[in-house]
Design a protein around this motif. Structure first.
Motif, short mmCIF file in Angstrom:
data_model
loop_
_atom_site.label_atom_id
_atom_site.label_comp_id
_atom_site.label_asym_id
_atom_site.label_seq_id
_atom_site.Cartn_x
_atom_site.Cartn_y
_atom_site.Cartn_z
N GLY A 331 24.36 27.17 83.30
CA GLY A 331 24.63 26.17 84.33
C GLY A 331 24.35 24.75 83.89
N TYR A 332 23.34 24.55 83.03
CA TYR A 332 23.04 23.18 82.60
C TYR A 332 23.62 22.85 81.23
CZ TYR A 332 18.92 25.03 79.96
OH TYR A 332 18.08 25.71 79.12
N ALA A 333 24.49 23.70 80.72
CA ALA A 333 25.03 23.50 79.37
C ALA A 333 25.93 22.29 79.26
CB ALA A 333 25.80 24.75 78.94
N GLY A 334 26.48 21.83 80.38
CA GLY A 334 27.33 20.64 80.33
C GLY A 334 28.80 20.91 80.60
N ILE A 335 29.12 22.07 81.16
CA ILE A 335 30.51 22.38 81.54
C ILE A 335 30.64 21.97 83.01
CG2 ILE A 335 32.28 24.17 81.69
CD1 ILE A 335 30.58 25.80 79.68
N ASP A 336 31.16 20.77 83.24
CA ASP A 336 31.07 20.14 84.56
C ASP A 336 31.81 20.89 85.66
OD1 ASP A 336 29.46 18.17 83.53
OD2 ASP A 336 31.12 16.80 83.10
N ASP A 337 32.96 21.49 85.32
CA ASP A 337 33.76 22.15 86.35
C ASP A 337 33.60 23.67 86.30
OD1 ASP A 337 35.05 22.36 83.94
OD2 ASP A 337 37.07 22.13 84.77
N LEU A 338 32.47 24.15 85.82
CA LEU A 338 32.22 25.58 85.73
C LEU A 338 32.20 26.21 87.13
CD1 LEU A 338 31.32 27.96 83.83
CD2 LEU A 338 28.97 27.34 84.43
N ASP A 339 32.91 27.32 87.29
CA ASP A 339 32.89 28.07 88.55
C ASP A 339 31.94 29.25 88.37
OD1 ASP A 339 33.30 29.59 90.81
OD2 ASP A 339 35.49 29.47 90.75
N GLN A 340 30.76 29.16 88.97
CA GLN A 340 29.76 30.19 88.76
C GLN A 340 30.20 31.55 89.29
OE1 GLN A 340 26.19 30.06 91.43
NE2 GLN A 340 27.00 28.02 91.96
#
Length: 409
Positions: A331-340
């Motif tokens: 979650g904090y890796a830097g993929i801004d539009d990640l859909d969890q």
């Protein structure tokens, strides 16, 4: 103890025509240990390298870059352990150059034909007088079948030497690839303190060597991390003596070019993974594979976030299936539009997370069973595309702290 790693069998390390290695005890930092090595190359060899991206890089790194840019006829490498010659200012540059001059004089070469390498403690003056005094013994020891001893001679906090060798057929001729590496801590991509040297007798056009060494590094030494610290001295060098009897490789997309590239990557990955297996205080070897990314770059962001996380690494040391730490790192890796809600996660064969939440079929005892293994694969699917990447890391134990707290003593 290293994770499923043993010392190389000298008989398994094939000599590379055109390469000789010599090792001696020069007392660079401590007495009675092999700490000075030379690698001597026949005329006509080609050399390329990649180096640390740490802007506070060591004097020998700066000089290697200079010499590789200025000379197409590198004939010798000199490597000392026990002292990194980093954080030593202009005096460090003078001492590194003096080492090149001393070896060049003994071999009747130009100093520009020598590459210097150092590894060890930072911010201490390089004892160039001891190195110069030891060079004649190192040269006298130079032999083609000295790879196993050379692997020992470049060690610092390593518990085992690291070496690997492979032979392939190109154009109906046998081609040898043999390499050594060192490193156990201060390991992070960009280069991941490590040194690596791989030599081959493949007849490859010198202009292709930089591409080959970059590709090999990106698939190996730039895919490992132990503690997230990028060293001042990281160096990975590829040597081609060009003495094999097959037709010269002038195109890496040719069948022989692809075969050579694949073999170099295999050798480099073995050497890089050996560094992780011998990570300071490591008890587990962990592969982190990220699948389903839009690009390999975003897969790498997630993989390194997991592999660098002290919380993840300490959980694996304790065999504690506190696996939410892995999701937090993604979650904090830097993929801004990640859909969890698209994330799937496996721990080896155990399906832990589905659609972003705990898999109803997951049992904590299954997670703990996997985490007790010495080799573990974390697999996370981002559900965004077809890209994938893998990095290799280890757990973080009490011994890591002890080793680094005691390193200078």
């Amino acid at each position: 103890m290293p994770v499923n790693l043993s010392a190389p069998n000298p008989a398994d390390l094939h000599p590379v025509p055109g390469v000789k290695l010599g090792i001696t005890m020069a007392g660079v930092r401590k007495a009675n240990r092999r700490d000075l090595s030379v690698i001597l190359l026949d005329e006509g060899s080609a050399v390329a390298g990649v180096f640390t991206k740490n802007r506070y890089c060591a004097a020998p790194v700066q000089i290697c870059r200079e010499h590789l840019q200025d000379s197409s006829d590198i004939r010798a490498l000199v490597i000392n352990t026990g002292n990194a010659n980093a954080g030593t200012g202009e005096d460090g540059m003078v001492r590194a150059r003096a080492t090149c001059v001393a070896l060049a004089r003994l071999l009747q070469l130009s100093p520009r034909q020598v590459l210097p390498f150092s590894t060890g403690v930072i911010m201490e003056t390089l004892p160039v007088d001891r190195i110069e005094a030891g060079l004649p013994a190192a040269i006298a020891d130079a032999k083609a079948d000295n790879w196993a001893v050379a692997a020992e001679g470049i060690m610092t906090t390593d518990t085992l030497p690291k070496a690997y060798s492979k032979q392939i057929t190109l154009g109906g001729q046998t081609v040898t690839i043999t390499g050594i590496s060192k490193g156990a801590g201060m390991i992070k991509p960009n280069m991941a303190t490590m040194l690596g040297y791989v030599a081959t007798d493949a007849k490859v056009a010198p202009a292709l060597l930089q591409s080959l060494v970059t590709d090999a590094a990106n698939a190996s030494f730039n895919r490992i991390t132990i503690d997230g610290d990028t060293s001042t001295n990281d160096s990975f060098v590829l040597i081609a003596t060009r003495q094999a009897q097959h037709a010269e490789i002038t195109d890496l997309t040719s069948a022989d070019g692809q075969a050579l590239r694949a073999a170099l990557i295999e050798v480099s990955q073995k050497l890089a993974q050996a560094i992780v297996r011998d990570g300071e205080g490591a008890t587990k070897f962990i592969s982190v594979t990220i699948e389903g990314g839009r690009t390999e770059a975003e897969c790498a962001l997630a993989a390194y976030a997991i592999a660098h996380s002290p919380l993840v690494k300490t959980a694996f040391f304790a065999s504690d299936p506190n696996l939410g730490r892995i999701l937090a790192a993604v979650g904090y890796a830097g993929i801004d539009d990640l859909d969890q809600n698209l994330i799937e996660m496996h721990l080896d064969d155990v399906h832990v997370v589905t659609k972003g939440g705990r898999n109803p079929a997951y049992r904590e005892e299954d997670g703990q069973r996997v985490m007790k293994q010495s080799e573990i694969t974390i697999r996370v699917n981002l559900g965004r595309g077809q890209a994938t990447t893998t990095v290799w890391t280890c757990d973080l134990s009490h011994d890591y702290v002890s080793i680094n707290a005691d390193y200078r003593s």
